[in-house]
Write an enzyme that holds these catalytic residues in place. Sequence first.
Site, mmCIF file in Angstrom:
data_model
loop_
_atom_site.group_PDB
_atom_site.id
_atom_site.type_symbol
_atom_site.label_atom_id
_atom_site.label_comp_id
_atom_site.label_asym_id
_atom_site.label_seq_id
_atom_site.Cartn_x
_atom_site.Cartn_y
_atom_site.Cartn_z
ATOM 1 C CG ASP A 11 74.342 13.016 3.072
ATOM 2 O OD1 ASP A 11 73.848 12.558 4.131
ATOM 3 O OD2 ASP A 11 75.548 13.269 2.954
ATOM 4 C CD GLU A 52 71.284 11.469 8.317
ATOM 5 O OE1 GLU A 52 72.517 11.340 8.389
ATOM 6 O OE2 GLU A 52 70.483 10.891 9.087
ATOM 7 C CG ASP A 76 75.686 8.915 3.706
ATOM 8 O OD1 ASP A 76 75.231 9.396 4.758
ATOM 9 O OD2 ASP A 76 76.116 9.616 2.774
ATOM 10 C CG ASP A 126 78.900 14.586 1.708
ATOM 11 O OD1 ASP A 126 78.423 14.523 2.853
ATOM 12 O OD2 ASP A 126 80.041 15.049 1.471
ATOM 13 C CG HIS A 206 38.945 -15.524 11.577
ATOM 14 N ND1 HIS A 206 38.648 -14.945 12.795
ATOM 15 C CD2 HIS A 206 39.990 -14.828 11.075
ATOM 16 C CE1 HIS A 206 39.468 -13.936 13.018
ATOM 17 N NE2 HIS A 206 40.297 -13.841 11.990
ATOM 18 C CD GLU A 282 45.298 -10.484 9.172
ATOM 19 O OE1 GLU A 282 45.710 -10.151 8.042
ATOM 20 O OE2 GLU A 282 44.201 -10.117 9.653
#
Length: 403
Positions: A11, A52, A76, A126, A206, A282
């Site tokens: 947090d 954060e 959170d 927190d 390809h 792909e």
Amino acid sequence: MAVRAVVIEADGGSRGNPGPAGYGAVVRDPASGEVLAERSEAIGTATNNVAEYRGLIAGLEAAAELGAAEVDARMDSKLVVEQMCGRWQIKHPGLRPLAAQAAALVGRFAAVRFQWIPRERNRHADALANAAMDAAAGKPARAAAPAALVEPPREVAAPDSPARARAREAAARAATRGAGSDPATIPASWEPRPSDTATRLILVRHGETEFTEQRRYSGRGDVPLSARGRAQVKATAARVAALAPSVAAVVSSPLSRCTATAEAIAGALGDVPVRTAGDLIECDFGAWEGRTFAEVRAGWPGELDAWLASTRVAPPDGESFTEVAARTTRVTDALIEAYPGETVVVVSHVSPIKLVLRDALSADDAFLHRLHLDAAGISVLDRWSDGGLTVRSINDTAHLSTP
């Protein structure tokens, strides 16, 4: 002692947004809830989101120091979780370098799962973040919360895609494979092995399309071969027929640029039947599909940096290379089992072929950015039933005329 799996709770916040800011991170044992590490720091003046991200980065660094292989990262912050999962764009330029740093750390683990949790389930991190914010604001430290108030971790239902779930399952299976099936576990030897007992995979990218020539992301869009691409596949078909006059099967991605390439090869081999395999398609580039590399760099710089830093990060609304690798492993394993000791032509795209070669060479993810595969190029590998591998050639283009 190193631990196999950990839970990170992280947090961060600021008083004023921006204002005095700090973060907190807790690393736990997933079974017992025991706290293995704590991290917190006052970071001066910053925004909530910056704090954060700093909390997540600190938690990932602590998990790496513990030697963890798998991480459940719980926060959170909806924004950080969604951006790290590649579902939301990183619009704020101040967050882009932090997201790239976090993505680079994610790449150090075998698996990282991001989960959003409500704030009341993140009380320990927190509290650490609030203490750090107090320190940034010059306030006295708060008393630590009693250990009994720390809620043990629980499983959280978080938004996720079926593709991500399948990739996690494949990663779990890969983590438990025994010696003899993983190339990295095969005993090393200089002694040549008899090629006639191996299954030979001739990997063909390809031919060119307009997107190839224009340097655009070309994933799930069904872009046909260009005139140059059609000429290339004729030359490629002749080269494959010379390399392997006897072929048990031609297997192709379902997209038309691959099936047209496969049909040309099958014709040169005497009309060998072509079958398609969805796992050879792909990578899904999501919001980047059809855009030039320069357009993506200008429009999604943070997301692009994060994607380049970790194979576990997907383009917005797209698919990660970890997910692509899970399905390429699945299809190649099936081919080895179905055609022991025979030759199979596999027609696919640049990303799946690079991932097959990366794993065959036991290379790290940097290999993906250093290897160049041309349109209509050919690579060859032999694989034995015990998991032994020999890569015989990569990106053979001797059959193609120069531009």
